[in-house]
Motif scaffolding. Structure first.
Motif, PDB file in Angstrom:
ATOM      1  N   PHE A 214       0.837  -1.286  -0.169  1.00 41.80           N
ATOM      2  CA  PHE A 214       0.025   0.037   0.049  1.00 41.80           C
ATOM      3  C   PHE A 214       0.763   1.158  -0.022  1.00 41.80           C
ATOM      4  O   PHE A 214       0.726   2.110  -0.678  1.00 41.80           O
ATOM      5  CB  PHE A 214      -0.985  -0.210   1.173  1.00 41.80           C
ATOM      6  N   GLY A 215       2.118   1.350   0.871  1.00 36.66           N
ATOM      7  CA  GLY A 215       2.704   2.306   1.026  1.00 36.66           C
ATOM      8  C   GLY A 215       3.567   2.757  -0.558  1.00 36.66           C
ATOM      9  O   GLY A 215       3.768   3.900  -0.724  1.00 36.66           O
ATOM     10  N   ARG A 216       3.912   1.580  -1.325  1.00 39.58           N
ATOM     11  CA  ARG A 216       4.330   1.829  -2.502  1.00 39.58           C
ATOM     12  C   ARG A 216       3.493   2.406  -3.447  1.00 39.58           C
ATOM     13  O   ARG A 216       3.904   3.591  -4.162  1.00 39.58           O
ATOM     14  CB  ARG A 216       4.812   0.589  -3.219  1.00 39.58           C
ATOM     15  N   ARG A 217       2.057   2.032  -3.547  1.00 38.71           N
ATOM     16  CA  ARG A 217       1.057   2.799  -4.242  1.00 38.71           C
ATOM     17  C   ARG A 217       0.738   3.972  -3.976  1.00 38.71           C
ATOM     18  O   ARG A 217       0.405   5.136  -4.600  1.00 38.71           O
ATOM     19  CB  ARG A 217      -0.115   1.816  -4.271  1.00 38.71           C
ATOM     20  N   LEU A 275       7.564   5.201 -12.123  1.00 38.11           N
ATOM     21  CA  LEU A 275       8.900   5.477 -11.486  1.00 38.11           C
ATOM     22  C   LEU A 275       8.960   4.453 -10.178  1.00 38.11           C
ATOM     23  O   LEU A 275      10.063   4.057  -9.705  1.00 38.11           O
ATOM     24  CB  LEU A 275       8.896   6.906 -10.710  1.00 38.11           C
ATOM     25  N   LEU A 276       7.782   3.873  -9.695  1.00 34.86           N
ATOM     26  CA  LEU A 276       7.739   3.062  -8.634  1.00 34.86           C
ATOM     27  C   LEU A 276       7.610   1.701  -8.965  1.00 34.86           C
ATOM     28  O   LEU A 276       7.653   0.506  -8.510  1.00 34.86           O
ATOM     29  CB  LEU A 276       6.609   3.406  -7.619  1.00 34.86           C
ATOM     30  N   LEU A 277       7.898   1.490 -10.459  1.00 28.78           N
ATOM     31  CA  LEU A 277       8.032  -0.165 -11.132  1.00 28.78           C
ATOM     32  C   LEU A 277       6.444  -0.544 -10.708  1.00 28.78           C
ATOM     33  O   LEU A 277       6.672  -1.607 -10.491  1.00 28.78           O
ATOM     34  CB  LEU A 277       9.181  -0.886 -10.374  1.00 28.78           C
ATOM     35  N   LEU A 278       5.496   0.108 -11.289  1.00 24.61           N
ATOM     36  CA  LEU A 278       4.161  -0.449 -11.070  1.00 24.61           C
ATOM     37  C   LEU A 278       3.804  -0.229 -12.341  1.00 24.61           C
ATOM     38  O   LEU A 278       4.110   0.493 -13.332  1.00 24.61           O
ATOM     39  CB  LEU A 278       3.272   0.473 -10.217  1.00 24.61           C
ATOM     40  N   ARG A 279       2.412  -1.256 -12.757  1.00 20.03           N
ATOM     41  CA  ARG A 279       2.057  -1.150 -13.975  1.00 20.03           C
ATOM     42  C   ARG A 279       0.376  -1.534 -13.808  1.00 20.03           C
ATOM     43  O   ARG A 279       0.009  -2.225 -12.981  1.00 20.03           O
ATOM     44  CB  ARG A 279       2.581  -2.456 -14.867  1.00 20.03           C
ATOM     45  N   LEU A 280      -0.334  -0.859 -14.588  1.00 21.12           N
ATOM     46  CA  LEU A 280      -1.696  -0.920 -14.472  1.00 21.12           C
ATOM     47  C   LEU A 280      -2.334  -2.113 -15.428  1.00 21.12           C
ATOM     48  O   LEU A 280      -1.956  -2.147 -16.851  1.00 21.12           O
ATOM     49  CB  LEU A 280      -2.598   0.200 -14.953  1.00 21.12           C
ATOM     50  N   VAL A 281      -3.014  -2.981 -15.114  1.00 28.48           N
ATOM     51  CA  VAL A 281      -3.469  -4.159 -15.833  1.00 28.48           C
ATOM     52  C   VAL A 281      -5.004  -4.519 -15.410  1.00 28.48           C
ATOM     53  O   VAL A 281      -5.318  -3.936 -14.411  1.00 28.48           O
ATOM     54  CB  VAL A 281      -2.826  -5.434 -15.503  1.00 28.48           C
ATOM     55  N   ARG A 282      -5.758  -5.384 -16.390  1.00 33.10           N
ATOM     56  CA  ARG A 282      -7.182  -5.548 -15.922  1.00 33.10           C
ATOM     57  C   ARG A 282      -7.195  -6.639 -15.030  1.00 33.10           C
ATOM     58  O   ARG A 282      -6.374  -7.412 -14.886  1.00 33.10           O
ATOM     59  CB  ARG A 282      -7.603  -6.188 -17.362  1.00 33.10           C
ATOM     60  N   THR A 283      -7.967  -6.447 -14.086  1.00 30.18           N
ATOM     61  CA  THR A 283      -8.124  -7.260 -12.778  1.00 30.18           C
ATOM     62  C   THR A 283      -8.536  -8.864 -13.447  1.00 30.18           C
ATOM     63  O   THR A 283      -7.880  -9.696 -12.794  1.00 30.18           O
ATOM     64  CB  THR A 283      -9.075  -6.876 -12.033  1.00 30.18           C
ATOM     65  N   ARG A 284      -9.315  -8.949 -14.210  1.00 28.72           N
ATOM     66  CA  ARG A 284      -9.808 -10.247 -14.388  1.00 28.72           C
ATOM     67  C   ARG A 284      -8.653 -11.211 -15.219  1.00 28.72           C
ATOM     68  O   ARG A 284      -8.620 -12.423 -15.165  1.00 28.72           O
ATOM     69  CB  ARG A 284     -11.050 -10.115 -15.129  1.00 28.72           C
ATOM     70  N   ASP A 285      -7.804 -10.682 -16.085  1.00 27.38           N
ATOM     71  CA  ASP A 285      -6.924 -11.462 -16.808  1.00 27.38           C
ATOM     72  C   ASP A 285      -5.574 -10.832 -17.037  1.00 27.38           C
ATOM     73  O   ASP A 285      -4.553 -11.461 -17.668  1.00 27.38           O
ATOM     74  CB  ASP A 285      -7.418 -11.577 -18.276  1.00 27.38           C
ATOM     75  N   GLY A 286      -5.290  -9.551 -16.534  1.00 30.58           N
ATOM     76  CA  GLY A 286      -3.933  -8.940 -16.426  1.00 30.58           C
ATOM     77  C   GLY A 286      -3.781  -8.461 -17.923  1.00 30.58           C
ATOM     78  O   GLY A 286      -2.310  -8.011 -18.144  1.00 30.58           O
ATOM     79  N   GLY A 287      -4.376  -8.061 -18.579  1.00 29.14           N
ATOM     80  CA  GLY A 287      -4.355  -7.514 -19.929  1.00 29.14           C
ATOM     81  C   GLY A 287      -4.300  -6.212 -19.625  1.00 29.14           C
ATOM     82  O   GLY A 287      -4.641  -5.357 -18.692  1.00 29.14           O
ATOM     83  N   GLU A 404       0.017  -3.943 -10.808  1.00 24.65           N
ATOM     84  CA  GLU A 404       0.771  -5.156 -10.660  1.00 24.65           C
ATOM     85  C   GLU A 404       2.376  -4.713 -10.647  1.00 24.65           C
ATOM     86  O   GLU A 404       2.506  -3.897 -11.343  1.00 24.65           O
ATOM     87  CB  GLU A 404       0.737  -5.771 -12.219  1.00 24.65           C
ATOM     88  N   ALA A 405       2.734  -5.088  -9.753  1.00 19.87           N
ATOM     89  CA  ALA A 405       4.082  -5.009  -9.415  1.00 19.87           C
ATOM     90  C   ALA A 405       5.219  -5.614 -10.000  1.00 19.87           C
ATOM     91  O   ALA A 405       5.174  -6.833 -10.309  1.00 19.87           O
ATOM     92  CB  ALA A 405       4.580  -5.160  -7.837  1.00 19.87           C
ATOM     93  N   LEU A 406       6.208  -4.391 -10.665  1.00 20.44           N
ATOM     94  CA  LEU A 406       7.346  -5.208 -11.609  1.00 20.44           C
ATOM     95  C   LEU A 406       8.287  -5.677 -10.567  1.00 20.44           C
ATOM     96  O   LEU A 406       8.339  -5.025  -9.418  1.00 20.44           O
ATOM     97  CB  LEU A 406       7.635  -4.158 -12.560  1.00 20.44           C
ATOM     98  N   PRO A 407       9.118  -6.644 -10.818  1.00 17.41           N
ATOM     99  CA  PRO A 407      10.388  -6.908  -9.935  1.00 17.41           C
ATOM    100  C   PRO A 407      11.364  -5.694  -9.777  1.00 17.41           C
ATOM    101  O   PRO A 407      11.470  -4.820 -10.305  1.00 17.41           O
ATOM    102  CB  PRO A 407      11.108  -7.825 -10.961  1.00 17.41           C
ATOM    103  N   PRO A 408      11.658  -5.411  -8.353  1.00 17.58           N
ATOM    104  CA  PRO A 408      12.699  -4.531  -7.966  1.00 17.58           C
ATOM    105  C   PRO A 408      13.927  -4.697  -8.700  1.00 17.58           C
ATOM    106  O   PRO A 408      14.335  -5.732  -9.395  1.00 17.58           O
ATOM    107  CB  PRO A 408      12.732  -4.650  -6.444  1.00 17.58           C
ATOM    108  N   THR A 409      14.706  -3.599  -8.625  1.00 16.45           N
ATOM    109  CA  THR A 409      16.113  -3.460  -9.500  1.00 16.45           C
ATOM    110  C   THR A 409      16.884  -4.510  -8.887  1.00 16.45           C
ATOM    111  O   THR A 409      17.909  -5.225  -9.623  1.00 16.45           O
ATOM    112  CB  THR A 409      16.553  -2.324  -9.516  1.00 16.45           C
ATOM    113  N   ALA A 457      -3.293 -11.682  -6.665  1.00 10.66           N
ATOM    114  CA  ALA A 457      -3.741 -10.657  -5.798  1.00 10.66           C
ATOM    115  C   ALA A 457      -2.968  -9.380  -6.017  1.00 10.66           C
ATOM    116  O   ALA A 457      -2.018  -8.926  -5.236  1.00 10.66           O
ATOM    117  CB  ALA A 457      -3.555 -11.216  -4.386  1.00 10.66           C
ATOM    118  N   GLY A 458      -3.648  -8.746  -7.007  1.00  7.92           N
ATOM    119  CA  GLY A 458      -2.989  -7.368  -7.238  1.00  7.92           C
ATOM    120  C   GLY A 458      -3.224  -6.220  -6.300  1.00  7.92           C
ATOM    121  O   GLY A 458      -3.693  -6.536  -5.279  1.00  7.92           O
ATOM    122  N   SER A 459      -2.996  -4.826  -6.145  1.00 12.21           N
ATOM    123  CA  SER A 459      -3.067  -3.975  -5.505  1.00 12.21           C
ATOM    124  C   SER A 459      -3.702  -2.663  -6.092  1.00 12.21           C
ATOM    125  O   SER A 459      -3.422  -2.295  -7.260  1.00 12.21           O
ATOM    126  CB  SER A 459      -1.795  -3.744  -4.929  1.00 12.21           C
ATOM    127  N   GLY A 460      -4.221  -2.039  -5.235  1.00 15.81           N
ATOM    128  CA  GLY A 460      -4.641  -0.564  -5.640  1.00 15.81           C
ATOM    129  C   GLY A 460      -3.972   0.499  -5.532  1.00 15.81           C
ATOM    130  O   GLY A 460      -2.830   0.529  -4.921  1.00 15.81           O
TER     131      GLY A 460
END
Length: 461
Positions: A214-217, A275-287, A404-409, A457-460
């Motif tokens: 949650f803090g990252r978002r 910048l925080l290595l996050l990506r927005l995807v559809r909840t149902r299928d990740g598209g 969706e969180a991308l892998p950290p560096t 289990a993605g995050s908001g």
């Protein structure tokens, strides 16, 4: 003598909260990008080390001489560095009065205690180097020598030019004792280093692949809010200069669409999330999310901000004189361009605002509700995210779009090193979708599909 060492510690205690507040967002960005999560141990290590560094620096410069003091005349001998090693022993013998007793040579000898404090100054650095950074003795000695040299140069340059002459002595003995203190700290930290697990291990235990804390978002949201505000200001100025003042009314809507819809549709994330290595995807299928879903999600995030501005405007409009009652610029008299007039106008405007607010209880109540409602809204959203089984917020559920969180560096670097050693390639994407087109085909970014399925289990936010 005790006060000489307590004053720098108190000074650091006063300065540290301000510096910590100013550097919180940059620090959070670096930690989230590097490790993917901010555990309490990571935060304690970072800010504990920062407070120690600030305290050590204050030890070398505080107390500061008064600006009324001519340091060149008061400390003429400090202009020449003391390059000869072993001078501290001569100082100890001089302070003892040539008396060979425990009290004279040790207990009541200020030169001895000054050397002891110089030894302790960088001792915590040695502990941090071994426990936190997992470095060996040569690296610790090099770091101690570099820090000590920085302190001595700070003293020799008169706080880097703030004073015309040095008010403390550059001494080779201090450089050697400080460096020795770092080495002693490294040696004493051996049992602690064996007993405590590495911070990277603690981070890996707490990090859920694909799920953003949650803090990252929240940090990403703060960056996006700031970015939209700045973009709105730029577009407003451009519209007024290049087009007409009336077109500036559309600047907030254009900024909103560019930031929350166009950019995520094009790259997969808002600038703050990228910048925080996050990506927005559809909840149902990740598209890839549809523009309508991105618009709804952005509107749900921006709506509280719009309500805040609307309520603030309502409160100001109910006050006698309207928004003019809070304008504190110095234009009420002929001397409005002077600093005193600015302060007087600000004081007068503040009193007028408070008095008119007191005369309208309804406006005061609304303002109080706004001040209390903003933290309550953030707390309610955090509670909703915590209670949701997949960590989604209300805006995620209603829009069908999640983070969706991308892998950290750090993880990417380890994977890259492993693939290099095995002769493999590096095919991790950062924020763009891997489907190569504008379609909404599920299963984009094949190298992330397995991780996404394992951590749906993605995050908001």
């Amino acid at each position: 003598m005790t006060e000489t060492y307590l004053l720098p510690i108190r000074t650091a205690a006063i300065l540290f909260p301000v510096l910590a507040l100013l550097t919180f967002v940059p620090t959070a960005v670096v930690l989230y990008r590097r490790h993917g999560i901010m555990t309490r141990w990571r935060v304690l290590a970072v800010y504990g080390g920062a407070y120690y560094a600030l305290s050590a620096f204050c030890m070398t410069v505080v107390p500061l001489p008064s600006r009324a003091v001519d340091v060149c005349a008061k400390y003429p001998t400090f202009a020449d560095p003391q390059w000869t090693p072993g001078t501290a022993f001569a100082d100890i013998w001089k302070e003892s009065g040539h008396s060979v007793t425990l009290g004279a040579l040790v207990l009541h000898n200020s030169a001895v205690w000054q050397t002891v404090f110089n030894l302790f100054l960088l001792l915590p650095l040695g502990v941090l180097a071994r426990v936190h950074f997992r470095r060996g003795l040569p690296a610790t000695v090099a770091a101690g020598a570099a820090c000590s040299l920085f302190f001595e140069l700070t003293q020799y340059t008169g706080l880097w030019g703030l004073y015309a002459c040095p008010y403390r002595l550059f001494a080779m003995d201090d450089l050697l004792v400080n460096t020795a203190g770092a080495a002693v700290g490294w040696a004493l930290a051996a049992p602690l280093a064996r007993a405590l697990p590495a911070l990277d291990t603690l981070d890996d235990r707490a990090l859920v692949p694909g799920r953003a804390p949650f803090g990252r978002r929240l940090v990403a949201l703060l960056l996006d809010m700031t970015g939209v505000f700045l973009l709105t200001g730029v577009l407003t100025v451009l519209a007024m200069v290049l087009l007409s003042p009336g077109t500036a009314e559309w600047a907030p809507f254009v900024a909103f669409l560019l930031w929350y819809v166009v950019e995520p549709r094009r790259t997969g994330a808002t600038p703050g999330k990228r910048l925080l290595l996050l990506r927005l995807v559809r909840t149902r299928d990740g598209g890839r999310p549809h523009p309508a879903a991105l618009t709804l999600r952005g509107a749900l995030l921006v709506l509280p901000q719009l309500l805040l501005w609307a309520v603030a405007g309502l409160v100001l409009s109910r006050l006698p004189g309207g928004p003019d009652t809070v304008v504190t610029v110095a234009v009420r008299g002929d001397t409005g361009d002077t600093g005193q007039a600015v302060r007087d106008a600000g004081l007068s405007g503040s009193r007028e605002f408070l008095s008119t607010l007191a005369s309208d209880p309804a406006a005061g109540l609304v303002l109080l509700l706004v001040l209390l409602g903003c933290p309550a809204l953030v707390a309610a959203c955090a509670r909703a995210v915590h209670r949701h089984p997949e960590g989604l917020g209300p805006h995620d559920v209603l829009s069908g779009v999640r983070n969706e969180a991308l892998p950290p560096t750090r993880t990417r670097a380890a994977d890259r090193d492993g693939r290099t050693a095995a002769g493999g390639g590096d095919a991790h994407g950062d924020g763009a979708y891997g489907d190569g087109g504008a379609g909404d085909a599920p299963g984009d970014v094949p190298d992330r599909a397995g991780e996404r399925a394992a951590a749906h289990a993605g995050s908001g936010a």
